[in-house]
Design a protein around this motif. Structure first.
Motif, PDB file in Angstrom:
ATOM      1  N   LYS A 494       0.809  -1.210   0.000  1.00  0.00           N
ATOM      2  CA  LYS A 494       0.000   0.000   0.000  1.00  0.00           C
ATOM      3  C   LYS A 494       0.850   1.271   0.000  1.00  0.00           C
ATOM      4  N   PHE A 495       2.106   1.122   0.377  1.00  0.00           N
ATOM      5  CA  PHE A 495       2.975   2.301   0.486  1.00  0.00           C
ATOM      6  C   PHE A 495       4.155   2.250  -0.478  1.00  0.00           C
ATOM      7  N   THR A 496       4.137   1.312  -1.407  1.00  0.00           N
ATOM      8  CA  THR A 496       5.179   1.240  -2.433  1.00  0.00           C
ATOM      9  C   THR A 496       4.518   1.196  -3.804  1.00  0.00           C
ATOM     10  N   GLU A 497       5.280   1.497  -4.800  1.00  0.00           N
ATOM     11  CA  GLU A 497       4.770   1.488  -6.171  1.00  0.00           C
ATOM     12  C   GLU A 497       4.373   0.068  -6.558  1.00  0.00           C
ATOM     13  N   PRO A 498       3.143  -0.148  -7.023  1.00  0.00           N
ATOM     14  CA  PRO A 498       2.725  -1.509  -7.400  1.00  0.00           C
ATOM     15  C   PRO A 498       3.539  -2.034  -8.577  1.00  0.00           C
ATOM     16  N   MET A 499       3.538  -3.323  -8.731  1.00  0.00           N
ATOM     17  CA  MET A 499       4.252  -3.935  -9.843  1.00  0.00           C
ATOM     18  C   MET A 499       3.703  -3.385 -11.158  1.00  0.00           C
ATOM     19  N   ALA A 500       4.592  -3.050 -12.066  1.00  0.00           N
ATOM     20  CA  ALA A 500       4.194  -2.449 -13.336  1.00  0.00           C
ATOM     21  C   ALA A 500       3.222  -3.366 -14.085  1.00  0.00           C
ATOM     22  N   VAL A 501       2.253  -2.760 -14.766  1.00  0.00           N
ATOM     23  CA  VAL A 501       1.228  -3.509 -15.479  1.00  0.00           C
ATOM     24  C   VAL A 501       1.851  -4.463 -16.499  1.00  0.00           C
ATOM     25  N   GLU A 502       2.856  -3.980 -17.250  1.00  0.00           N
ATOM     26  CA  GLU A 502       3.474  -4.857 -18.255  1.00  0.00           C
ATOM     27  C   GLU A 502       4.180  -6.046 -17.612  1.00  0.00           C
ATOM     28  N   ASP A 503       4.774  -5.817 -16.428  1.00  0.00           N
ATOM     29  CA  ASP A 503       5.419  -6.929 -15.722  1.00  0.00           C
ATOM     30  C   ASP A 503       4.385  -7.914 -15.205  1.00  0.00           C
ATOM     31  N   ARG A 504       3.274  -7.390 -14.704  1.00  0.00           N
ATOM     32  CA  ARG A 504       2.201  -8.266 -14.219  1.00  0.00           C
ATOM     33  C   ARG A 504       1.649  -9.128 -15.358  1.00  0.00           C
ATOM     34  N   ASN A 505       1.434  -8.495 -16.495  1.00  0.00           N
ATOM     35  CA  ASN A 505       0.904  -9.247 -17.626  1.00  0.00           C
ATOM     36  C   ASN A 505       1.873 -10.311 -18.111  1.00  0.00           C
ATOM     37  N   GLU A 506       3.158 -10.015 -17.991  1.00  0.00           N
ATOM     38  CA  GLU A 506       4.165 -11.002 -18.392  1.00  0.00           C
ATOM     39  C   GLU A 506       4.205 -12.167 -17.413  1.00  0.00           C
ATOM     40  N   VAL A 507       4.205 -11.849 -16.105  1.00  0.00           N
ATOM     41  CA  VAL A 507       4.296 -12.890 -15.083  1.00  0.00           C
ATOM     42  C   VAL A 507       3.040 -13.750 -15.051  1.00  0.00           C
TER      43      VAL A 507
END
Length: 524
Positions: A494-507
């Protein structure tokens, strides 16, 4: 030990047959092992039935067949809280993470849970941290070697010290050749046998074996503090109060995060089999802990033994015909081996895959997927299997008290560190790398402070506050570590930058189609 000549003779005959079987299965596994991935995971090589029994056998371990009955022999019915609660937590954990571990792990080519965490968060640092903490599995390996040594001593009349080396030889007979293929198929056979033995113990208990009056007579012949109306004991750290018993359940939710369990998910043929796999594993896995009733029965019968963990084989010897006692004893030995083999494979992968192939090779600028690197990793796997086995045996020349407690020194550290990144990271794909590291460090640190520090004799209180029962109770300490790790990971996200959308889609390829969180399951 009250071993008779007839039990020893039959025991050796059954053991010889067992050795032929596992050698054959080792050859079978060797024929199917051509790559490092084959050795490490047997990826997609098994259906739900075989893998379900194999998983249940691996979860149960020598602790379920010796350590928990030993606890029940000393503590009575209250040990049933451990025996009956732990599988509920463990199989709840499977429901939460098995499917996503299989999908993401197969897509990324993960070969272990530390490798999966590194791939999930696209972080070599997390992979390295998880690999180093996974070395705590050595305590688990050692506990299985101890259990096997006692079985050799009790059933086959071999001195414990010789028995642990004999157990090592049995493991190496098939593991160095067949890897995970041999591990899983032997575990599946052993798991089915283990269920049969548990049903026998349950029947002996229900009929009040050796008594007139059934279960009530068994209870009446126990000391007052062991009877079924005694639930807690303030002086017993394992069952000091209801809170620590609840934490036992919580800690076991994270049980499936252990590398030797999580990597079993990679071996199933496809995610469409996950529900059937879970049903088989859960039914078998929730049956096996009923072995604790054998310890209760042995205590009621007044059987006297030097080491409580040996109560089940001694109960067989004293109450059953020699041929049955020998068969059941060797069957339990095979069950113990069924956990030790998976553990050793997992520890070997820390060196071969996690540290060498996925950490050292990229650091030196090499290609971790090259044929040369894979063949070298396969060689390291086989060498590490031998070394880990020898080190584990050498470390338990003097056996510890209560296997079920000793092995949790390592299990608790892994659960406390892994739970936040593994569970929160599996359920919420936006979880960031920084959040995972926060949860990893926080969970392990709390477990180290409240349990490992006192166990090492460094202190027994902090600022005047006693750490009892957590200093002596690895289950409750792991439960707190689990909670701290998960909460820290969640808050960190909640206090850090979430995982990038492109990285999430890759993983999460194949499971995620949304651009800002949430998950859509694709068809299998």
């Amino acid at each position: 030990m009250p071993t008779t000549d007839a039990v020893v003779t039959y025991g050796w005959l059954f053991l010889a047959f067992y050795l032929v079987v596992i050698a054959g299965l080792g050859y079978w596994g060797w024929k199917r092992t051509g790559t490092q991935d084959d050795y490490a995971t047997a990826r997609g090589g098994f259906g739900f039935l075989a893998l379900g029994f194999a998983y249940a056998a691996t979860v149960a371990s020598g602790s379920t067949f010796m350590g928990i009955p030993g606890m029940a022999y000393d503590m009575g019915f209250k040990a049933g809280y451990y025996a009956l609660i732990y599988p509920i937590g463990a199989y709840l954990g499977i429901m939460l993470v098995a499917r996503i571990t299989k999908k993401v792990g197969d897509e990324a080519g993960s070969q272990s849970i530390p490798d999966f965490l590194g791939d999930r968060f696209k972080s070599p640092v997390i992979r390295l941290m998880a690999s180093l903490v996974a070395l705590f599995l050595l305590f688990y390996v050692m506990s299985q070697i101890v259990a096997a040594g006692w079985m050799f001593d009790t059933i086959l009349g071999i001195d414990y010290t010789v028995g642990i080396w004999a157990a090592a030889g049995m493991l190496l007979l098939y593991l160095t050749l067949g890897g995970s293929h041999a591990d899983i198929i032997t575990d599946a056979v052993q798991g089915a046998i283990m269920v049969g033995i548990t049903i026998l113990i349950f029947a002996m208990f229900l009929t009040g074996w050796g008594f007139d009056g059934g279960v009530s007579a068994v209870n009446a012949n126990l000391d007052a503090g062991q009877q079924w109306d005694t639930h807690t004991d303030s002086e017993n750290p394992i069952f000091a109060n209801w809170w620590v018993i609840f934490l036992l359940f919580v800690g076991h939710i994270g049980f499936t995060a252990q590398p030797h369990l999580g990597n079993k998910f990679f071996a199933i043929k496809g995610t469409q089999y996950m529900k059937k796999f879970f049903i088989v594993a859960a039914v078998a896995g929730m049956t096996l802990p009923l072995m604790f009733l054998g310890g209760v029965l042995g205590a009621a019968q007044g059987i006297e033994i030097a080491d409580p963990d040996a109560i089940i084989p001694v109960l067989f010897i004293e109450t059953l015909p020699a041929v049955f006692a020998a068969f059941l004893g060797v069957a339990i030995l095979s069950a113990i081996i069924s956990t030790a083999d998976g553990l050793i494979i997992s520890v070997a992968q820390i060196f071969a895959n996690d540290l060498y192939r996925k950490t050292y090779v990229p650091w030196k600028g090499g290609d971790p997927s090259s044929p040369a690197v894979n063949q070298r990793a396969l060689l390291i796997s086989r060498v590490a299997t031998v070394v880990v086995t020898i080190v584990a045996v050498a470390a338990v020349m003097t056996p510890p008290q209560y296997l079920s407690v000793f092995m949790w020194i390592g299990i608790g550290g892994i659960i406390s560190a892994y739970s936040g990144p593994y569970f929160v990271g599996s359920l919420d794909e936006s979880t960031s790398k920084k959040a995972a590291i926060i949860g990893f460090v926080a969970g392990f640190a709390v477990y180290a402070v409240i349990h490992l520090g006192p166990q090492m004799g460094l202190y027994d209180s902090i600022a005047g506050f006693s750490l009892f029962p957590y200093s002596e109770n690895p289950y409750a300490s792991s439960g707190i570590g689990f909670i701290v790790s998960c909460v820290s990971t969640y808050l960190g996200s909640k206090f850090t930058e979430p995982m990038a959308v492109e990285d999430r889609n890759e993983v999460f390829r194949g499971t995620t189609e949304l651009s800002d969180g949430g998950r859509v399951e694709s068809d299998d």
